[in-house]
Design a protein around this motif. Sequence first.
Motif, PDB file in Angstrom:
ATOM      1  N   MET A  15      97.535 -47.743 -26.506  1.00  0.00           N
ATOM      2  CA  MET A  15      96.665 -48.416 -25.541  1.00  0.00           C
ATOM      3  C   MET A  15      95.974 -47.380 -24.684  1.00  0.00           C
ATOM      4  SD  MET A  15      97.703 -51.118 -22.607  1.00  0.00           S
ATOM      5  CE  MET A  15      98.439 -49.810 -21.655  1.00  0.00           C
ATOM      6  N   SER A  16      94.736 -47.551 -24.404  1.00  0.00           N
ATOM      7  CA  SER A  16      93.980 -46.660 -23.544  1.00  0.00           C
ATOM      8  C   SER A  16      93.494 -47.420 -22.341  1.00  0.00           C
ATOM      9  CB  SER A  16      92.784 -46.056 -24.310  1.00  0.00           C
ATOM     10  OG  SER A  16      91.905 -47.085 -24.712  1.00  0.00           O
ATOM     11  N   ALA A  17      92.857 -46.708 -21.425  1.00  0.00           N
ATOM     12  CA  ALA A  17      92.399 -47.352 -20.202  1.00  0.00           C
ATOM     13  C   ALA A  17      91.369 -48.415 -20.485  1.00  0.00           C
ATOM     14  CB  ALA A  17      91.824 -46.301 -19.257  1.00  0.00           C
ATOM     15  N   GLY A  18      90.694 -48.297 -21.607  1.00  0.00           N
ATOM     16  CA  GLY A  18      89.664 -49.271 -21.909  1.00  0.00           C
ATOM     17  C   GLY A  18      90.130 -50.409 -22.767  1.00  0.00           C
ATOM     18  N   ALA A  19      91.422 -50.392 -23.197  1.00  0.00           N
ATOM     19  CA  ALA A  19      91.943 -51.450 -24.051  1.00  0.00           C
ATOM     20  C   ALA A  19      93.109 -52.113 -23.356  1.00  0.00           C
ATOM     21  CB  ALA A  19      92.394 -50.864 -25.393  1.00  0.00           C
TER      22      ALA A  19
ATOM     23  N   PRO B  24      94.869 -54.157 -20.802  1.00  0.00           N
ATOM     24  CA  PRO B  24      94.496 -54.612 -19.467  1.00  0.00           C
ATOM     25  C   PRO B  24      93.051 -54.261 -19.151  1.00  0.00           C
ATOM     26  CG  PRO B  24      96.633 -53.507 -19.450  1.00  0.00           C
ATOM     27  CD  PRO B  24      96.058 -53.284 -20.790  1.00  0.00           C
ATOM     28  N   HIS B  25      92.355 -55.149 -18.456  1.00  0.00           N
ATOM     29  CA  HIS B  25      90.916 -55.015 -18.257  1.00  0.00           C
ATOM     30  C   HIS B  25      90.561 -54.363 -16.932  1.00  0.00           C
ATOM     31  CE1 HIS B  25      90.264 -57.370 -21.855  1.00  0.00           C
ATOM     32  NE2 HIS B  25      91.059 -58.311 -21.395  1.00  0.00           N
ATOM     33  N   SER B  26      91.493 -54.108 -16.057  1.00  0.00           N
ATOM     34  CA  SER B  26      91.189 -53.466 -14.782  1.00  0.00           C
ATOM     35  C   SER B  26      92.182 -52.351 -14.523  1.00  0.00           C
ATOM     36  CB  SER B  26      91.236 -54.491 -13.646  1.00  0.00           C
ATOM     37  OG  SER B  26      92.563 -54.943 -13.438  1.00  0.00           O
ATOM     38  N   ALA B  27      91.841 -51.506 -13.546  1.00  0.00           N
ATOM     39  CA  ALA B  27      92.716 -50.384 -13.222  1.00  0.00           C
ATOM     40  C   ALA B  27      94.079 -50.871 -12.737  1.00  0.00           C
ATOM     41  CB  ALA B  27      92.056 -49.508 -12.171  1.00  0.00           C
ATOM     42  N   SER B  28      94.090 -51.899 -11.907  1.00  0.00           N
ATOM     43  CA  SER B  28      95.367 -52.407 -11.390  1.00  0.00           C
ATOM     44  C   SER B  28      96.222 -52.988 -12.512  1.00  0.00           C
ATOM     45  CB  SER B  28      95.110 -53.459 -10.307  1.00  0.00           C
ATOM     46  OG  SER B  28      94.387 -54.552 -10.826  1.00  0.00           O
ATOM     47  N   GLU B  29      95.594 -53.708 -13.452  1.00  0.00           N
ATOM     48  CA  GLU B  29      96.342 -54.253 -14.572  1.00  0.00           C
ATOM     49  C   GLU B  29      96.893 -53.146 -15.463  1.00  0.00           C
ATOM     50  OE1 GLU B  29      93.518 -56.767 -16.450  1.00  0.00           O
ATOM     51  OE2 GLU B  29      93.971 -58.515 -15.208  1.00  0.00           O
ATOM     52  N   TYR B  30      96.110 -52.089 -15.617  1.00  0.00           N
ATOM     53  CA  TYR B  30      96.542 -50.947 -16.425  1.00  0.00           C
ATOM     54  C   TYR B  30      97.766 -50.274 -15.809  1.00  0.00           C
ATOM     55  CZ  TYR B  30      96.234 -46.366 -18.730  1.00  0.00           C
ATOM     56  OH  TYR B  30      96.506 -45.220 -19.434  1.00  0.00           O
ATOM     57  N   ILE B  31      97.735 -50.073 -14.492  1.00  0.00           N
ATOM     58  CA  ILE B  31      98.854 -49.443 -13.799  1.00  0.00           C
ATOM     59  C   ILE B  31     100.097 -50.323 -13.863  1.00  0.00           C
ATOM     60  CG2 ILE B  31      99.686 -48.654 -11.552  1.00  0.00           C
ATOM     61  CD1 ILE B  31      96.780 -47.883 -10.904  1.00  0.00           C
ATOM     62  N   ILE B  32      99.919 -51.608 -13.568  1.00  0.00           N
ATOM     63  CA  ILE B  32     101.051 -52.535 -13.593  1.00  0.00           C
ATOM     64  C   ILE B  32     101.653 -52.608 -14.984  1.00  0.00           C
ATOM     65  CG2 ILE B  32     101.686 -54.960 -13.366  1.00  0.00           C
ATOM     66  CD1 ILE B  32      99.629 -55.147 -11.098  1.00  0.00           C
ATOM     67  N   HIS B  33     100.794 -52.590 -16.000  1.00  0.00           N
ATOM     68  CA  HIS B  33     101.274 -52.671 -17.379  1.00  0.00           C
ATOM     69  C   HIS B  33     102.173 -51.481 -17.721  1.00  0.00           C
ATOM     70  CE1 HIS B  33     101.100 -52.358 -21.804  1.00  0.00           C
ATOM     71  NE2 HIS B  33     101.010 -53.666 -21.770  1.00  0.00           N
ATOM     72  N   HIS B  34     101.793 -50.284 -17.279  1.00  0.00           N
ATOM     73  CA  HIS B  34     102.570 -49.092 -17.597  1.00  0.00           C
ATOM     74  C   HIS B  34     103.864 -49.018 -16.794  1.00  0.00           C
ATOM     75  CE1 HIS B  34     100.456 -46.602 -20.496  1.00  0.00           C
ATOM     76  NE2 HIS B  34      99.322 -47.035 -19.993  1.00  0.00           N
TER      77      HIS B  34
END
Length: 257
Positions: A1-5, A7-17
């Motif tokens: 998964m990358s930042a562009g795939a 989660p669709h936002s920065a907060s979702e990306y951080i929470i996901h990780h």
Amino acid sequence: MSAGAGPHSASEYIIHHLHPLAVGEGFWTLHLDTMFFSLALGVLFLWLFRKAAINATSGVPGPLQNFCEILVEFVDGQVKDSFHGHNPVIAPLALTIFVWVFLWNTMDLLPVDLLPAIGQLIGIPYLRVVPSTDLNSTFGLSISVLCLIYYYSIKVKGGGGFAHEVLGHPFGIKAAPANLLLRIVEDLAKPISLALRLFGNLYAGELIFILIALLPWWVQPLLGWPWAVFHILVITLQAFIFMTLTIVYLSMAHEDH
């Protein structure tokens, strides 16, 4: 998964990780990823040192033997300097804590998207790969140290001697309630400080790596490599601090006066 795939936002990306792979609810929640990586890294530690012991030679040692001997001598020196009792378990325990915590922390140097992306390919939705970023693991290790402190305190001093130490220090037996209150605070501070120090430093480090991964690809190496080099010092220092404080606490537990 990358930042562009994903989660669709920065907060979702951080929470996901930072979201663990968990089962159960409430107190009985199990973080499967923390348990898996902790166990896997523990097995790796045992395998490497067993391999070095089996292949040890009195002639020209190989790289693995050299590495293991350096670690053993380093930890043994720390135990001799800080531990003033006589217990053959302390040095192996200190070595285990140092190497195991160091391996936990080293997972922080892997690319933040590598293992979670592999996990998604095989159907694992969440994967937090750094055990030190899980407060449950750091508290579990620190509480284990606290249990050893109580065990050796009672073993060395005896039940009566331990009770006298708890109730009579530092103001004398007449101030037993105040002494007991201070002892409770002191004993609570030990596992809390051990756990939160390790967790806080590694959680912050992992969060910075995640934030760097959100930047454009051409900026990531400029910030990621310097932070990774600096973080090598952080992960080593945190493992050393955890080991050293464990030795000091167990040395205090062995003092029979």
